[in-house]
Design an enzyme around this catalytic site. Structure first.
Site: not given
Ligand code: TYM
Length: 344
Positions: A119, A209, A212
């Site tokens: 990032k 990957k 968004k």
């Molecule tokens: P975030 O918001 O970027 O993404 C949310 C979830 O979607 C999954 N994800 C993907 N899985 C497969 N392929 C992809 N291309 C892809 N893009 C996103 C991410 O792995 C995630 O599970 N830090 C986390 C949010 C968070 C969280 C937590 C998750 C904050 N606290 C506690 C679980 C538990 C994040 O940035 O997700």
């Protein structure tokens, strides 16, 4: 005995993608459906995480509510008594526990996080914030406050889950049994009934990957895309010149990504999908099969979205935030006592 907790969160910075849906939302929702009553399910919006990279703050609040509606449209049953939805910033203990955990996290340990490095490159050196550096520790607090054992996440968040485990074990060793330690990655996978870590790739640059936060409209399927447009993106996906379908991330990432999406959208084991398609030569047929699944998934999701009862959702949200605030504060109090901030 209290129920084991399954927990996941989706940031509200941008429009959620097919990657978010297949990587994190569907596994949690499937678990809720299949094991209703057996577990406690926490599905929350980490809104404080949503501006670890620059965003338009004018839309953040509404985007947070949108994510909650998306959870329901994706199939989360909010009437299930052991299911809780909440916004991270409405529960101050998240930020307070983060500070305490920060002081038990090595700088080098946090600097090793691959997502931070990726990032940082995306936003450019002069826009990298301390918030971006610190976000895995906030994520650890999100998990540890509620004693979550099961945390369905995509492959990109796996390292953060390992960090969470390390922190929980470290503090437990030092201060006694403070935290439930989340299960390791292999157990998480079998618990989600998945055979592989999920990382949906960009349809245009399948080495990367689907994300968004990256400007890649042709490679990214947003949950708000018109179903026909999403299908057209699949039909235009980058493949390769090998000419034969194989599940091989190294040599054929584009085709492999399509096979992965097909397995997840049809809820079939990856091996079964692979054996059906391997050795065939028509990339067009594979694309058409994936496009049809994606189209019907989005049509269904968007239809359900029109039916979400916003008032009922807001009532549930506020009640759940009150309930979860208590749980989080109890954990925080225990930690404050352990580290000497409160009398024991
Ligand atoms: P975030 O918001 O970027 O993404 C949310 C979830 O979607 C999954 N994800 C993907 N899985 C497969 N392929 C992809 N291309 C892809 N893009 C996103 C991410 O792995 C995630 O599970 N830090 C986390 C949010 C968070 C969280 C937590 C998750 C904050 N606290 C506690 C679980 C538990 C994040 O940035 O997700």
């Amino acid at each position: 005995m209290s129920k084991e907790v399954i927990l996941t969160g989706i940031r509200s910075n941008d429009e959620p993608t097919l990657g978010n849906l297949l990587g994190a939302m569907t596994p949690l929702i499937n678990m809720q459906k299949e094991r209703a009553g057996e577990y406690q399910v926490n599905m929350f919006v980490p809104d404080l995480h949503s501006f670890t990279t620059p965003i338009d703050h004018g839309t953040l609040y509404q985007n947070t509510i949108r994510n909650l509606k998306y959870f329901v449209a994706a199939g989360l049953d909010i009437n299930e008594p052991n299911t809780f939805i909440y916004r991270q910033s409405y529960i101050p203990a998240h930020a307070e526990l983060t500070w305490i955990l920060d002081c038990f996290t090595g700088f080098g340990e946090a600097a090793r996080m691959v997502e931070f490095k990726d990032k940082s490159k995306q936003v450019g050196d002069d826009r990298v914030t301390v918030g971006l550096f610190n976000y895995p520790i906030l994520m650890a607090a999100d998990i540890l406050l509620y004693g979550a054992k099961w945390v369905p996440v995509g492959d990109d968040q796996r390292q953060h889950l390992e960090l969470t485990r390390d922190l929980a074990i470290r503090l437990n060793n030092r201060f006694g049994d403070l935290f439930v330690v989340p299960e390791p990655a292999d157990k998480q996978l079998s618990f989600s009934e998945r055979d592989n870590q999920v990382r949906i790739r960009s349809l245009r640059t399948p080495e990367k990957k689907m994300s968004k936060s990256v400007e890649d409209p042709a490679g990214t399927i947003l949950l708000k895309d018109k179903p026909e447009e999403a299908a057209a993106k699949v039909m235009a996906a980058t493949t390769d010149s090998v000419g034969v379908i194989n599940f091989d991330w190294e040599k054929q990432p584009g085709v492999t990504n399509l096979l992965q999406i097909l397995a997840l959208t049809t809820r079939q084991p990856q091996d079964k999908v692979n054996s059906e398609w391997s050795g065939k030569s028509s990339y067009g047929e594979l694309k058409a099969a994936v496009a049809a699944e994606v189209k019907s998934l989005l049509s269904d999701f968007q239809e359900k979205l029109t039916q979400v009862d916003k008032e009922a959702l807001m009532r549930k949200l506020e009640a759940d935030e009150d309930a979860m605030r208590k749980v989080a504060e109890d954990t925080l109090r225990k930690v404050q006592k352990a580290v000497g901030l409160r009398p024991s």
